[in-house]
Design a protein around this motif. Sequence first.
Motif, PDB file in Angstrom:
ATOM      1  N   VAL A 112       0.708  -1.067  -0.179  1.00  0.00           N
ATOM      2  CA  VAL A 112      -0.080   0.122  -0.100  1.00  0.00           C
ATOM      3  C   VAL A 112       1.030   1.231  -0.019  1.00  0.00           C
ATOM      4  O   VAL A 112       1.847   1.287   0.632  1.00  0.00           O
ATOM      5  CB  VAL A 112      -0.913   0.045   1.241  1.00  0.00           C
ATOM      6  CG1 VAL A 112      -1.630   1.342   1.443  1.00  0.00           C
ATOM      7  CG2 VAL A 112      -1.939  -1.178   1.345  1.00  0.00           C
ATOM      8  N   THR A 113       0.464   2.207  -0.735  1.00  0.00           N
ATOM      9  CA  THR A 113       1.144   3.530  -0.908  1.00  0.00           C
ATOM     10  C   THR A 113      -0.028   4.647  -0.519  1.00  0.00           C
ATOM     11  O   THR A 113      -1.183   4.546  -1.124  1.00  0.00           O
ATOM     12  CB  THR A 113       1.866   3.830  -2.077  1.00  0.00           C
ATOM     13  OG1 THR A 113       3.126   2.923  -2.256  1.00  0.00           O
ATOM     14  CG2 THR A 113       2.385   5.159  -2.202  1.00  0.00           C
ATOM     15  N   VAL A 114      -0.122   5.669   0.346  1.00  0.00           N
ATOM     16  CA  VAL A 114      -0.712   6.489   0.611  1.00  0.00           C
ATOM     17  C   VAL A 114      -0.075   7.756   0.428  1.00  0.00           C
ATOM     18  O   VAL A 114       1.123   8.135   0.484  1.00  0.00           O
ATOM     19  CB  VAL A 114      -1.165   6.497   2.220  1.00  0.00           C
ATOM     20  CG1 VAL A 114      -1.864   5.117   2.608  1.00  0.00           C
ATOM     21  CG2 VAL A 114      -0.262   6.832   3.124  1.00  0.00           C
ATOM     22  N   ARG A 115      -0.962   8.712  -0.123  1.00  0.00           N
ATOM     23  CA  ARG A 115      -0.559  10.195  -0.298  1.00  0.00           C
ATOM     24  C   ARG A 115       0.031  10.861   0.666  1.00  0.00           C
ATOM     25  O   ARG A 115       0.900  11.585   0.485  1.00  0.00           O
ATOM     26  CB  ARG A 115      -1.807  10.956  -1.384  1.00  0.00           C
ATOM     27  CG  ARG A 115      -1.362  12.002  -1.810  1.00  0.00           C
ATOM     28  CD  ARG A 115      -1.842  12.464  -3.080  1.00  0.00           C
ATOM     29  NE  ARG A 115      -1.238  13.863  -3.580  1.00  0.00           N
ATOM     30  CZ  ARG A 115      -2.007  14.632  -4.011  1.00  0.00           C
ATOM     31  NH1 ARG A 115      -3.298  14.467  -4.459  1.00  0.00           N
ATOM     32  NH2 ARG A 115      -1.496  15.849  -4.533  1.00  0.00           N
ATOM     33  N   PRO A 153      -9.581  10.195   1.393  1.00  0.00           N
ATOM     34  CA  PRO A 153      -8.510  11.000   0.754  1.00  0.00           C
ATOM     35  C   PRO A 153      -8.729  12.477   0.856  1.00  0.00           C
ATOM     36  O   PRO A 153      -7.590  13.204   0.812  1.00  0.00           O
ATOM     37  CB  PRO A 153      -8.446  10.350  -0.585  1.00  0.00           C
ATOM     38  CG  PRO A 153      -9.154   8.875  -0.368  1.00  0.00           C
ATOM     39  CD  PRO A 153     -10.220   9.149   0.693  1.00  0.00           C
ATOM     40  N   ASP A 154      -9.891  12.915   0.276  1.00  0.00           N
ATOM     41  CA  ASP A 154     -10.145  14.367   0.166  1.00  0.00           C
ATOM     42  C   ASP A 154     -10.018  15.031   1.716  1.00  0.00           C
ATOM     43  O   ASP A 154      -9.667  16.340   1.675  1.00  0.00           O
ATOM     44  CB  ASP A 154     -11.278  14.801  -0.513  1.00  0.00           C
ATOM     45  CG  ASP A 154     -12.706  14.266   0.231  1.00  0.00           C
ATOM     46  OD1 ASP A 154     -12.587  13.207   0.862  1.00  0.00           O
ATOM     47  OD2 ASP A 154     -13.817  14.901   0.272  1.00  0.00           O
ATOM     48  N   VAL A 155     -10.207  14.507   2.601  1.00  0.00           N
ATOM     49  CA  VAL A 155     -10.280  15.185   4.087  1.00  0.00           C
ATOM     50  C   VAL A 155      -8.967  14.906   4.359  1.00  0.00           C
ATOM     51  O   VAL A 155      -8.518  15.890   5.129  1.00  0.00           O
ATOM     52  CB  VAL A 155     -11.107  14.362   4.749  1.00  0.00           C
ATOM     53  CG1 VAL A 155     -11.196  15.069   6.194  1.00  0.00           C
ATOM     54  CG2 VAL A 155     -12.502  14.445   4.340  1.00  0.00           C
ATOM     55  N   MET A 156      -8.067  13.867   4.213  1.00  0.00           N
ATOM     56  CA  MET A 156      -6.695  13.511   4.619  1.00  0.00           C
ATOM     57  C   MET A 156      -5.895  14.891   4.123  1.00  0.00           C
ATOM     58  O   MET A 156      -5.134  15.340   4.775  1.00  0.00           O
ATOM     59  CB  MET A 156      -6.259  12.293   4.283  1.00  0.00           C
ATOM     60  CG  MET A 156      -4.884  11.958   4.826  1.00  0.00           C
ATOM     61  SD  MET A 156      -4.820  11.996   6.664  1.00  0.00           S
ATOM     62  CE  MET A 156      -3.095  12.731   6.840  1.00  0.00           C
TER      63      MET A 156
END
Length: 173
Positions: A112-115, A153-156
């Motif tokens: 997994v890769t997270v932004r 994602p948009d909130v992070m």
Amino acid sequence: MISRTPLYNVDTFEVIKEIPKNEIAEVYAANDDYYLVKVNGILGFIDKKHCQSLGDTYVIIDISSQNLKVYVDDKVIIDTPIVTGKDSTPTYCGVFDVYKKEENVHWPEFNVTVRYGLAFNRGEWMHDASWRKSFGGDQYHKKGSHGCVNIPPDVMEKVFENVEIGTPVLVKK
């Protein structure tokens, strides 16, 4: 509160109730030994030695409501549903500080890769989770993370922009 602490009646100074560890109290006044606070709608005194100030910028992660709030200048600027650790790999409760802030974090063990990622408790992270279709509710019991806090994602991206290294993080049930 950093430990269970009694809430004292304002007039009689008798114990009204025990306040659990990691509960939040709104402070109205203080002297050398006590805070005048409101906890869950009840006004009373608590002993300062049982308390820790989060300052005016902090994150609160509430496991039971599966919710995350970011406060800046003591005002909620982000309020979002989340997914925390599942029952077998829970997100731990306590007061921590953000100690790492990284973009494009990769965990090869999960492929997994997270932004965006913010580390806060010896390897627990707040991060975006693009693979999740929904957040909140009770799905975390069986379909939660391995201890991390999954955020839409948009909130992070907004969380990442507003939370710096050293920001206190209160995780409570």
